[in-house]
Scaffold this active site. Structure first.
Site, PDB file in Angstrom:
ATOM      1  N   HIS A 120      -6.901   9.618 -11.145  1.00 49.92           N
ATOM      2  CA  HIS A 120      -7.747   8.282 -10.956  1.00 49.92           C
ATOM      3  C   HIS A 120      -8.832   8.406 -12.109  1.00 49.92           C
ATOM      4  CE1 HIS A 120     -11.222   6.163  -9.264  1.00 49.92           C
ATOM      5  NE2 HIS A 120     -10.276   5.481  -8.271  1.00 49.92           N
ATOM      6  N   ASP A 197      -9.158  17.038  -6.736  1.00 46.62           N
ATOM      7  CA  ASP A 197      -9.700  15.750  -6.383  1.00 46.62           C
ATOM      8  C   ASP A 197      -9.108  15.567  -5.079  1.00 46.62           C
ATOM      9  OD1 ASP A 197     -10.117  13.106  -5.819  1.00 46.62           O
ATOM     10  OD2 ASP A 197      -9.678  12.297  -7.887  1.00 46.62           O
ATOM     11  N   GLN A 200      -8.032  11.238  -1.891  1.00 43.42           N
ATOM     12  CA  GLN A 200      -6.915  10.712  -1.166  1.00 43.42           C
ATOM     13  C   GLN A 200      -6.435  11.740  -0.052  1.00 43.42           C
ATOM     14  OE1 GLN A 200      -6.140   7.676  -0.810  1.00 43.42           O
ATOM     15  NE2 GLN A 200      -7.326   7.017  -2.602  1.00 43.42           N
ATOM     16  N   LYS A 223     -13.392   7.043   2.893  1.00 46.42           N
ATOM     17  CA  LYS A 223     -11.744   6.985   2.789  1.00 46.42           C
ATOM     18  C   LYS A 223     -11.303   7.833   4.154  1.00 46.42           C
ATOM     19  CE  LYS A 223     -11.281   6.804  -2.144  1.00 46.42           C
ATOM     20  NZ  LYS A 223     -11.160   5.476  -2.506  1.00 46.42           N
ATOM     21  N   CYS A 361      -7.336   1.890 -10.591  1.00 40.11           N
ATOM     22  CA  CYS A 361      -8.109   2.863 -11.549  1.00 40.11           C
ATOM     23  C   CYS A 361      -7.380   4.149 -11.844  1.00 40.11           C
ATOM     24  CB  CYS A 361      -9.361   3.352 -10.646  1.00 40.11           C
ATOM     25  SG  CYS A 361     -10.482   1.934  -9.885  1.00 40.11           S
TER      26      CYS A 361
HETATM   27  N1  C6P Z   1      -9.730   5.408  -5.116  1.00 42.33           N
HETATM   28  C1  C6P Z   1      -8.428   3.285  -4.497  1.00 42.33           C
HETATM   29  O1  C6P Z   1      -8.386   2.204  -4.109  1.00 42.33           O
HETATM   30  P1  C6P Z   1     -14.829   7.262  -4.817  1.00 42.33           P
HETATM   31  O2  C6P Z   1     -15.015   5.753  -5.187  1.00 42.33           O
HETATM   32  O3  C6P Z   1     -15.913   8.148  -5.404  1.00 42.33           O
HETATM   33  O4  C6P Z   1     -15.076   7.095  -2.949  1.00 42.33           O
HETATM   34  O5  C6P Z   1     -13.720   7.774  -5.039  1.00 42.33           O
HETATM   35  C2  C6P Z   1     -13.098   7.715  -6.355  1.00 42.33           C
HETATM   36  C3  C6P Z   1     -11.585   8.304  -6.136  1.00 42.33           C
HETATM   37  C4  C6P Z   1     -11.288   9.727  -6.905  1.00 42.33           C
HETATM   38  N2  C6P Z   1     -10.300  10.084  -6.661  1.00 42.33           N
HETATM   39  C5  C6P Z   1      -9.244   9.362  -6.048  1.00 42.33           C
HETATM   40  C6  C6P Z   1      -7.924  10.132  -6.171  1.00 42.33           C
HETATM   41  C7  C6P Z   1      -9.166   8.107  -5.590  1.00 42.33           C
HETATM   42  O6  C6P Z   1      -8.274   7.447  -5.033  1.00 42.33           O
HETATM   43  C8  C6P Z   1     -10.651   7.507  -5.711  1.00 42.33           C
HETATM   44  C9  C6P Z   1     -10.761   6.127  -5.017  1.00 42.33           C
HETATM   45  C10 C6P Z   1      -9.912   4.108  -4.600  1.00 42.33           C
HETATM   46  O7  C6P Z   1      -7.447   3.873  -5.000  1.00 42.33           O
HETATM   47  C11 C6P Z   1     -10.914   3.177  -5.024  1.00 42.33           C
HETATM   48  S1  C6P Z   1     -10.513   2.853  -6.854  1.00 42.33           S
END
Ligand code: C6P
Length: 404
Positions: A120, A197, A200, A223, A361
C-alpha cells in the site's frame, strides 16, 4: 446463510435508496457494532477528561480506561508488555513513525530498505521520504503473476546494506497473505529487523507478534470494527527504546528546561499531545467484541465467503480475478471486459452495493498487472452468501450494459 452478528451493527439495518445495504468495502473501513459506539458514548457521557494530567476523579477514570486498553491490545496480539503498545492515528502514522525514527537513527548513504510490489502507498511513501533524506535506497521484492511473493527474489535482495524489511501481512488490493513468519526468520538470520503492515490482517486472522517474532507490527482500529483516527504501533521494547521521539510535546517528557529535555519512557515517549482517548476506548471495545466472536471463527467465515464468491464470480462472462494466491484474505479484485471499475462501482451503488473501484492506493501493483484500476470486494464478519448472490445479479446487469 444466517448471520447473527448483523443485528449488532446499526448501519446494516439501513437501506440505501430503498435497497438493503450490501456493504462489501471492508478493506477500506469496516462498520461499527453498537457495543463500540456505546462504549465511546459512555466515555463522553460519564468519564471524559484529559489523561495522565488531572488529579481529580474524572481524569483518573479516563486515564484508567485508556491504559486498560493498552493491556487489551497487548493480549490481543500477544505482546510481552504494555510498553510495546503505542497508540497512534492509524497504520499510516505508525509506519511514518518507524520510517522516520528508525531511518534517522540507522540509515546512511547506500543503505537499503526492502519492501514489495504489493505494498500500500502507506508502506512505500514513508520509506521514500526517509530514503531521500538519508541517501538510502528502496529495493522491491517481485511477485508472481498469481499474486504470491517471489521468495527466491526476496532472499537474493538481502545483503550487508539491508537495514530493514517492511512488508504487508496481507495485500489490501488482491488479498494475498504473505508467509511473514518465514520472511522474518530469514531477515533475523541476517540481523535485519522487520516491520509488518497488519492493516488488513488484524481484523481477519489471529495475530501473535511473539510467535511471528516481528520487530514492528502496525494496524488501524477502523478496519477492525473500531473507530477512525486511532491505531497501534507494536514494537519490541528493546528496539523502541533505542529510537528517538517522533514528535515533541506534552506527555512525552520527563523534564523540560530551555537547555535540555528529558524524554518519558515507553510508551509515552511516542505519544506526544492529547491522544484520541475516546478512539482508544472504542478500540478496546472492538477487541472485546472480536474476542467474543472469536478470531478463528471470523477467519473461517471469511474463507467460506471467499471460496463461494470465487466460484460464482468466475462464472460471469468476461470477468477476470486479479491475484489468485493460494493463501488469501476475503478480498477479490477483478476486471470486467469493457467496463471501467468506476462505472461498475457506480452501477452497483444503484443497487445498494458498496464496493471500491480504483487503484486501492497500490499503484505499483496495478502497474504490475497492467491495469489502471480494479473493482474490489472485501468481506467482513457480517457478510453473507446471499449478499454475494445480490452482487452477482448486479454484475450480470453491468455486463449486459457494456455488452457490444
Ligand atoms: N487501505 C483500502 O481501501 P490507514 O489509512 O492508516 O488506516 O491505513 C493505511 C493502510 C496501510 N496498509 C494497508 C495494507 C492498507 O490497506 C491501508 C488502508 C484502505 O485498501 C484505504 S486506502
Amino acid at each position: 446463510m444466517n448471520n447473527k452478528f448483523r443485528e449488532q451493527f446499526p448501519i446494516l439495518q439501513n437501506n440505501i435508496d430503498g435497497k438493503p445495504l450490501v456493504y462489501l468495502d471492508n478493506a477500506a473501513t469496516t462498520q461499527k457494532p453498537g457495543k463500540v459506539i456505546e462504549a465511546m458514548n459512555h466515555f463522553y457521557c460519564q468519564d471524559n477528561a484529559n489523561i495522565h494530567r488531572g488529579i481529580y476523579k474524572l481524569s483518573e477514570r479516563a486515564t484508567l480506561a485508556y491504559e486498560r486498553v493498552r493491556g487489551i491490545v497487548a493480549a490481543f496480539i500477544g505482546a510481552k508488555s504494555v510498553n510495546e503498545i503505542v497508540f497512534v492515528r492509524g497504520a499510516t502514522e505508525a509506519i511514518n513513525l518507524v520510517a522516520s525514527t528508525y531511518g534517522e537513527k540507522n540509515f546512511k548513504i547506500g543503505d537499503e530498505i526492502i519492501i514489495s510490489t504489493m505494498e500500500h502507498h502507506s508502506n512505500i511513501v514513508p520509506w521514500q521520504l526517509i530514503a531521500e533524506k538519508t541517501g538510502a535506497k528502496l529495493r522491491v521484492i517481485n511477485i508472481h503473476e498469481n499474486g504470491e511473493l517471489d521468495f527466491e527474489h526476496y532472499k537474493g535482495l538481502i545483503n550487508g546494506r539491508t537495514k530493514i524489511i517492511a512488508l504487508t501481512h496481507a495485500s489490501n488490493a488482491i488479498g494475498t497473505i504473505n508467509p511473514i513468519k518465514k520472511i522474518i526468520a530469514i531477515a533475523h538470520a541476517n540481523n535485519i529487523p522487520v516491520l509488518i503492515d497488519g492493516a488488513q490482517a488484524a481484523a481477519h486472522m489471529p495475530v501473535d507478534v511473539r510467535d511471528l517474532d516481528c520487530d514492528f507490527y502496525v494496524f488501524s482500529a477502523h478496519k477492525m470494527y473500531g473507530p477512525t483516527g486511532v491505531g497501534v504501533l507494536y514494537g519490541k521494547e528493546q528496539l523502541l527504546d533505542t529510537l528517538p521521539p517522533y514528535q515533541g510535546g506534552g506527555d512525552m517528557i520527563r523534564k523540560v528546561t530551555f537547555a535540555k529535555t528529558e524524554f518519558a519512557g515507553l510508551p509515552q515517549k511516542f505519544e506526544a499531545g492529547t491522544p484520541n482517548i475516546a478512539g482508544v476506548i472504542g478500540l478496546g471495545a472492538t477487541i472485546d467484541f472480536m474476542n467474543a466472536v472469536g478470531m478463528k471463527f471470523i477467519a473461517e467465515h471469511e474463507v467460506e465467503l471467499l471460496e463461494y464468491a470465487n466460484s460464482v464470480l468466475e462464472r460471469i462472462d468476461g470477468l477476470r480475478i486479479i491475484g489468485q494466491s493460494p493463501k488469501k484474505l476475503g478480498i477479490i479484485s477483478f476486471i470486467l471486459d469493457r467496463a471501467h471499475p468506476h462505472d461498475i462501482a457506480t452501477i452497483l451503488d444503484g443497487d445498494g452495493i458498496a464496493v471500491r473501484g480504483g487503484h486501492h492506493c497500490a499503484m505499483p501493483l496495478m502497474d504490475f498487472y497492467g491495469v489502471p484500476a480494479t473493482t474490489r470486494v472485501s468481506f467482513g464478519l457480517y457478510n453473507t452468501k446471499e449478499e454475494i448472490d445480490v452482487l452477482v445479479t448486479a454484475l450480470e446487469k453491468v455486463r449486459k450494459i457494456f455488452e457490444r
